[in-house]
Design a protein around this motif. Structure first.
Motif, PDB file in Angstrom:
ATOM      1  N   SER A 168       0.840  -1.192   0.000  1.00 19.81           N
ATOM      2  CA  SER A 168       0.000   0.000   0.000  1.00 19.81           C
ATOM      3  C   SER A 168       0.875   1.241   0.000  1.00 19.81           C
ATOM      4  N   GLY A 169       0.283   2.373  -0.305  1.00 19.17           N
ATOM      5  CA  GLY A 169       1.048   3.611  -0.342  1.00 19.17           C
ATOM      6  C   GLY A 169       1.554   4.033   1.021  1.00 19.17           C
ATOM      7  N   GLY A 170       1.000   3.461   2.095  1.00 19.00           N
ATOM      8  CA  GLY A 170       1.397   3.857   3.431  1.00 19.00           C
ATOM      9  C   GLY A 170       2.512   3.020   4.022  1.00 19.00           C
ATOM     10  N   SER A 171       3.211   2.258   3.214  1.00 19.08           N
ATOM     11  CA  SER A 171       4.281   1.396   3.707  1.00 19.08           C
ATOM     12  C   SER A 171       5.420   2.228   4.291  1.00 19.08           C
ATOM     13  N   ALA A 172       6.052   1.737   5.355  1.00 18.54           N
ATOM     14  CA  ALA A 172       7.161   2.445   5.995  1.00 18.54           C
ATOM     15  C   ALA A 172       8.297   2.649   5.002  1.00 18.54           C
ATOM     16  N   ARG A 173       8.955   3.810   5.076  1.00 20.83           N
ATOM     17  CA  ARG A 173       9.995   4.142   4.111  1.00 20.83           C
ATOM     18  C   ARG A 173      11.267   3.327   4.289  1.00 20.83           C
ATOM     19  N   ASP A 174      11.466   2.711   5.471  1.00 22.00           N
ATOM     20  CA  ASP A 174      12.676   1.921   5.669  1.00 22.00           C
ATOM     21  C   ASP A 174      12.437   0.429   5.429  1.00 22.00           C
ATOM     22  N   VAL A 175      11.282   0.085   4.882  1.00 26.60           N
ATOM     23  CA  VAL A 175      10.970  -1.311   4.548  1.00 26.60           C
ATOM     24  C   VAL A 175      10.688  -1.396   3.058  1.00 26.60           C
ATOM     25  N   LEU A 176      11.408  -2.264   2.371  1.00 27.28           N
ATOM     26  CA  LEU A 176      11.180  -2.488   0.949  1.00 27.28           C
ATOM     27  C   LEU A 176      10.455  -3.822   0.799  1.00 27.28           C
ATOM     28  N   ARG A 177       9.209  -3.736   0.357  1.00 26.24           N
ATOM     29  CA  ARG A 177       8.363  -4.929   0.243  1.00 26.24           C
ATOM     30  C   ARG A 177       8.403  -5.450  -1.191  1.00 26.24           C
ATOM     31  N   HIS A 178       8.910  -6.661  -1.356  1.00 35.07           N
ATOM     32  CA  HIS A 178       9.034  -7.271  -2.672  1.00 35.07           C
ATOM     33  C   HIS A 178       7.823  -8.167  -2.929  1.00 35.07           C
ATOM     34  N   VAL A 179       7.135  -7.898  -4.016  1.00 29.29           N
ATOM     35  CA  VAL A 179       5.994  -8.737  -4.382  1.00 29.29           C
ATOM     36  C   VAL A 179       6.549  -9.990  -5.044  1.00 29.29           C
ATOM     37  N   VAL A 180       6.687 -11.026  -4.262  1.00 27.92           N
ATOM     38  CA  VAL A 180       7.272 -12.273  -4.749  1.00 27.92           C
ATOM     39  C   VAL A 180       6.707 -13.434  -3.946  1.00 27.92           C
ATOM     40  N   ASP A 181       6.478 -14.521  -4.618  1.00 29.02           N
ATOM     41  CA  ASP A 181       5.986 -15.722  -3.948  1.00 29.02           C
ATOM     42  C   ASP A 181       7.183 -16.576  -3.563  1.00 29.02           C
ATOM     43  N   VAL A 182       7.404 -16.720  -2.267  1.00 30.14           N
ATOM     44  CA  VAL A 182       8.484 -17.563  -1.777  1.00 30.14           C
ATOM     45  C   VAL A 182       7.872 -18.908  -1.374  1.00 30.14           C
ATOM     46  N   PRO A 183       8.075 -19.951  -2.166  1.00 25.86           N
ATOM     47  CA  PRO A 183       7.480 -21.251  -1.825  1.00 25.86           C
ATOM     48  C   PRO A 183       7.872 -21.701  -0.430  1.00 25.86           C
ATOM     49  N   GLN A 184       7.029 -22.466   0.190  1.00 24.79           N
ATOM     50  CA  GLN A 184       7.262 -22.917   1.551  1.00 24.79           C
ATOM     51  C   GLN A 184       8.580 -23.658   1.686  1.00 24.79           C
ATOM     52  N   GLU A 185       8.968 -24.377   0.637  1.00 24.55           N
ATOM     53  CA  GLU A 185      10.208 -25.150   0.706  1.00 24.55           C
ATOM     54  C   GLU A 185      11.440 -24.256   0.803  1.00 24.55           C
ATOM     55  N   TYR A 186      11.269 -22.964   0.470  1.00 28.56           N
ATOM     56  CA  TYR A 186      12.391 -22.044   0.545  1.00 28.56           C
ATOM     57  C   TYR A 186      12.260 -21.087   1.720  1.00 28.56           C
ATOM     58  N   ARG A 187      11.403 -21.445   2.689  1.00 27.38           N
ATOM     59  CA  ARG A 187      11.264 -20.660   3.911  1.00 27.38           C
ATOM     60  C   ARG A 187      11.726 -21.483   5.099  1.00 27.38           C
ATOM     61  N   VAL A 188      12.237 -20.787   6.095  1.00 29.16           N
ATOM     62  CA  VAL A 188      12.673 -21.465   7.313  1.00 29.16           C
ATOM     63  C   VAL A 188      12.658 -20.440   8.439  1.00 29.16           C
ATOM     64  N   THR A 189      12.530 -20.914   9.662  1.00 26.09           N
ATOM     65  CA  THR A 189      12.669 -20.026  10.820  1.00 26.09           C
ATOM     66  C   THR A 189      14.075 -20.194  11.358  1.00 26.09           C
ATOM     67  N   HIS A 190      14.810 -19.103  11.387  1.00 21.90           N
ATOM     68  CA  HIS A 190      16.201 -19.144  11.831  1.00 21.90           C
ATOM     69  C   HIS A 190      16.432 -18.038  12.849  1.00 21.90           C
ATOM     70  N   ARG A 191      16.918 -18.392  14.024  1.00 26.21           N
ATOM     71  CA  ARG A 191      17.159 -17.442  15.119  1.00 26.21           C
ATOM     72  C   ARG A 191      15.891 -16.657  15.465  1.00 26.21           C
ATOM     73  N   GLY A 192      14.740 -17.301  15.246  1.00 27.89           N
ATOM     74  CA  GLY A 192      13.475 -16.688  15.616  1.00 27.89           C
ATOM     75  C   GLY A 192      12.833 -15.843  14.538  1.00 27.89           C
ATOM     76  N   PHE A 193      13.421 -15.797  13.352  1.00 28.40           N
ATOM     77  CA  PHE A 193      12.896 -14.977  12.262  1.00 28.40           C
ATOM     78  C   PHE A 193      12.531 -15.855  11.061  1.00 28.40           C
ATOM     79  N   ARG A 194      11.478 -15.454  10.367  1.00 28.22           N
ATOM     80  CA  ARG A 194      11.103 -16.153   9.137  1.00 28.22           C
ATOM     81  C   ARG A 194      11.966 -15.596   7.999  1.00 28.22           C
TER      82      ARG A 194
END
Length: 320
Positions: free
Chosen positions: A109-135
């Motif tokens: 949305s236009g109200g996104s924080a200026r220090d966050v860059l949001r990439h419109v991309v589908d990351v399949p579940q097989e390429y996601r992991v939780t590491h040190r508490g972060f996705r």
């Protein structure tokens, strides 16, 4: 390929800094801590304990603190990608990111924080992991993303470190195959082809990258040399030519005067033993970064005559 004893990882991943949210503290307390210099602003509404010498510029610790703040301030934990994922994995970066990179399936949305860059991309579940508490994206997917979006040297620093930490090269190649035709994949292929898990620092990666992009043959990493006084390991080398290459960064000898002198003495004894065993040693330093062609000429003079074959896909971006 043999490995130097104790070289199981590049550098320990930096600890995740504690982040203080303004919403969890009295306004007067936050104001006092910021004014006293004990807290540094990570992003709007979030602060981190100030480190010695911190001047507010974006360094790896502050970049990681900003990421932590985005994670804690989000209603739903985001998936961190690209350089932000590399930070979570503890991979070295040539330049810490000024923005936090996250993936999302819909346009921001236009109200996104200026220090966050949001990439419109589908990351399949097989390429996601939780590491040190972060996705985050997996180590392999992070490697490919950085290789495709950063300049060749910066991408190679991440790729070398990821392989050194245990990224599976076959999985990396599979991701590249799936990504055929996408922007940056050609560069990513060149970076992955040049990547070597034997590199133990960005300086060693820079030295190898310089030799490769300007046309010299691929050197071996972690070259074992047997001498009368014991076994030694060199950063890079061309064993057939009995030539070793070492990158001497400031961190190699430490900052303590007495320890640095002793380290220099050990290095001198080591070099004498290696030379007595019939090897030549060429040392590169940060000063060589201003004259890479001169460095390549020095190395080339010690190798059998052969034409230079530059690698266009590894060249640095042109400066405007």
């Amino acid at each position: 390929m043999p490995r130097r004893p104790g070289s199981s990882s590049v550098l320990p991943a930096p600890p995740v800094p504690a982040v203080h949210l303004r919403a969890e503290h009295a306004r007067s307390d936050v104001t006092a801590r910021v004014r006293s210099g004990s807290w540094t602003r990570a992003r709007r509404g979030a602060y981190v304990d100030s480190a010695p010498g911190c001047d507010g510029r974006v360094d790896a610790r502050l970049a990681l603190a900003r990421l932590v703040a985005v994670h804690r301030q989000s209603a739903r934990p985001p998936v961190f990608v690209r350089e932000s994922a590399a930070l979570v994995w503890g991979l070295p970066l040539v330049a810490p990111p000024g923005l936090v990179h996250v993936a999302q399936s819909t346009r921001p949305s236009g109200g996104s924080a200026r220090d966050v860059l949001r990439h419109v991309v589908d990351v399949p579940q097989e390429y996601r992991v939780t590491h040190r508490g972060f996705r985050v994206t997996t180590l392999e997917r992070t490697l490919v993303d950085c290789a495709a979006t950063l300049d060749p040297y910066a991408g190679l620093v991440v790729a070398d470190a990821a392989l050194h930490r245990g990224a599976d090269r076959d999985r990396v190649l599979a991701i590249l195959e799936e990504s055929a035709g996408r922007r940056g994949v050609r560069r990513a292929r060149a970076v992955v082809e040049a990547a070597d898990g034997g590199a133990e620092s960005p300086g060693e990666t820079w030295l190898r990258w310089t030799l490769l992009r300007l046309g010299l043959p691929t050197p071996e990493t972690q070259v074992l040399v047997r001498t009368r006084s014991g076994r030694y390991w060199a950063d890079l080398g061309y064993p057939a030519a009995r030539l070793l290459l070492e990158y001497d960064g400031a961190e190699k000898y430490g900052r303590d005067g007495v320890a640095a002198v002793e380290a220099l003495r050990r290095e001198r004894r080591r070099q004498l033993a290696v030379e007595d065993a019939g090897w030549r040693v060429l040392r590169a330093t940060s000063a060589d970064r201003s004259d890479p062609h001169g460095l390549v000429a020095r190395v080339r003079a010690l190798l059998p005559p052969a034409p230079l074959i530059p690698r266009p896909d590894l060249q640095p971006p042109l400066r405007p």
